[in-house]
Write an enzyme that holds these catalytic residues in place. Structure first.
Site, PDB file in Angstrom:
ATOM      1  N   GLY A 151      27.939  43.343  27.161  1.00 10.02           N
ATOM      2  CA  GLY A 151      29.019  44.514  26.356  1.00 10.02           C
ATOM      3  C   GLY A 151      29.619  43.533  24.971  1.00 10.02           C
ATOM      4  N   ILE A 179      32.620  42.165  24.733  1.00 10.45           N
ATOM      5  CA  ILE A 179      33.209  40.744  24.750  1.00 10.45           C
ATOM      6  C   ILE A 179      32.007  39.518  25.025  1.00 10.45           C
ATOM      7  CG2 ILE A 179      34.505  39.065  26.360  1.00 10.45           C
ATOM      8  CD1 ILE A 179      36.256  41.599  26.824  1.00 10.45           C
ATOM      9  N   THR A 235      36.643  36.134  33.607  1.00 13.59           N
ATOM     10  CA  THR A 235      37.666  36.564  32.697  1.00 13.59           C
ATOM     11  C   THR A 235      37.683  37.785  32.799  1.00 13.59           C
ATOM     12  OG1 THR A 235      36.570  36.629  30.875  1.00 13.59           O
ATOM     13  CG2 THR A 235      37.912  34.635  31.312  1.00 13.59           C
ATOM     14  N   ARG A 292      37.330  40.921  35.799  1.00 15.16           N
ATOM     15  CA  ARG A 292      37.999  41.448  36.898  1.00 15.16           C
ATOM     16  C   ARG A 292      37.856  40.424  38.347  1.00 15.16           C
ATOM     17  NH1 ARG A 292      40.420  43.522  33.606  1.00 15.16           N
ATOM     18  NH2 ARG A 292      41.259  45.689  33.520  1.00 15.16           N
ATOM     19  N   GLU A 331      45.876  40.499  42.657  1.00 15.27           N
ATOM     20  CA  GLU A 331      46.880  39.911  41.808  1.00 15.27           C
ATOM     21  C   GLU A 331      48.132  40.543  41.810  1.00 15.27           C
ATOM     22  OE1 GLU A 331      45.206  40.454  37.943  1.00 15.27           O
ATOM     23  OE2 GLU A 331      43.388  39.104  38.262  1.00 15.27           O
ATOM     24  N   HIS A 333      45.744  35.644  34.601  1.00 14.31           N
ATOM     25  CA  HIS A 333      45.154  37.055  33.927  1.00 14.31           C
ATOM     26  C   HIS A 333      45.696  37.026  32.539  1.00 14.31           C
ATOM     27  CE1 HIS A 333      43.094  41.251  34.699  1.00 14.31           C
ATOM     28  NE2 HIS A 333      43.034  40.639  33.540  1.00 14.31           N
TER      29      HIS A 333
END
Length: 342
Positions: A170, A172, A250, A252, A281, A300
């Site tokens: 995608g 990124i 990087t 999820r 998290e 994150h």
């Protein structure tokens, strides 16, 4: 940030979740925020509720909500007749914490901000590849412990001819491949609906998931979190990876089975990992992944730069301005509401 004042007819109320004001950090780009505040008839304020997530009261009070990591749960939609909100502008890209079906059912458009994170997250992936390949963290720890000789002989991994692969192709991932091109690697990606023209342009070979696992020297996880992708990197997937490979996540945390990753590192099947996200998290200092010197970890936030703040703020501003002008919404998630306007 403007504070609420007695509401006049035609006032557009924009509510920003508490994380924008309670964190003590500058999240919004100041110049862009000034442009939002200057929009005609707009009043911007923190949401009235102090709950961990958006509640029915917030949906009844604001025309537009700007959220970052604050959730928009199904429970916020218990009073549909009172809902005033027509746009939720996500300051970021992931929307697994937003009840999308409920938003669509109630006519609330949801937009994301991919232009803000494309380069910063891709740059974070490249930084992790470089740090892992040069064993930067391990050498840093050795010299801090006074073990100069061991640090001198610790061998890293050259990149030329190695395989950099991505689960997902995608926004990124494509930028990461673009940035990685000068290193002379082999580039692979798996994706259920890849942009073949972009792959050809970037020199990326589109292959199946098993090939990505088997061939990667550096495997980056770049797919969205959904029921079908939770723990896509599990014990079975890790067992199929090349011995001595590196894993980078990087995206999820729940895309990777943490327990399986700990086992793969403990058995030395993987050479290391670069992690900006975790299954739970915030994660605690007792996370078993932190026992490994070959794991680079961040909270994150690796992409969080002034560039990311500015570009993400611009995305949110563009969504708000388009909504107020009745224009098509950029980066609309629930596309069945493509005709949503003010």
């Amino acid at each position: 940030m403007n504070t609420t004042s007695p509401e006049t007819p035609g006032t557009i109320k924009i509510g920003m979740t508490r994380e924008f004001v309670d964190s003590g950090a500058q999240i919004w780009d100041r110049d862009v925020f000034a442009r939002v505040s200057a929009l005609p008839n707009v009043v911007v304020s923190p949401v009235s509720s102090d709950a961990a997530g958006i509640v029915a009261q917030d949906l009844a009070e604001y025309d537009i909500l700007v959220v970052r990591k604050t959730g928009v749960p199904e429970t916020a939609f218990t009073k549909p007749d009172t809902i005033r909100t027509r746009l939720i502008a996500r300051f970021g890209v992931g929307y697994d914490h937003i009840a999308m079906d409920a938003c669509t059912r109630n006519g609330i458009a949801v937009t994301i901000s991919p232009d803000g994170v494309r380069r910063p997250v891709a740059g974070s992936i490249v930084a992790l590849v470089m740090a892992l390949s040069h064993r930067l963290r391990e050498k840093d720890l050795l010299i801090r412990r006074g073990d100069w000789p061991q640090g001198r002989v610790m061998l890293g991994m050259g990149l030329e001819g190695r395989a950099f692969a991505s689960v997902g192709f995608g926004n990124i991932a494509r930028e990461a491949f673009r940035l990685m091109r000068p290193f002379g690697m082999r580039y692979l990606a798996s994706d259920p609906a890849p942009d073949l023209a972009a792959a050809d342009d970037l020199g990326v070979e589109i292959v199946d998931f098993d090939t990505v696992l088997r061939e990667a020297d550096f495997l980056a996880v770049n797919c969205p979190l959904m029921p079908s992708t939770k723990h896509i990197i599990n014990a079975e997937a890790l067992a199929r990876m090349k011995p001595g490979a590196y894993l980078i996540n990087t995206a999820r945390g729940q895309l990777v089975d943490q327990q399986a990753l700990v086992a793969a590192l403990a058995s030395n099947r993987l050479a290391g990992a670069g992690l900006d996200v975790f299954e739970s998290e915030p994660t605690g200092a007792d996370n078993p992944l932190f026992a490994f010197d070959q794991v680079i970890a961040a909270p994150h936030s690796l992409c969080w730069t002034d560039e990311c703040a500015r570009l993400t703020s611009e995305c949110v501003y563009n969504a708000i301005a388009a909504h107020l002008d009745g224009r098509p919404l950029p980066h609309l998630v629930n596309r069945s509401l493509s005709d949503v306007a003010q």
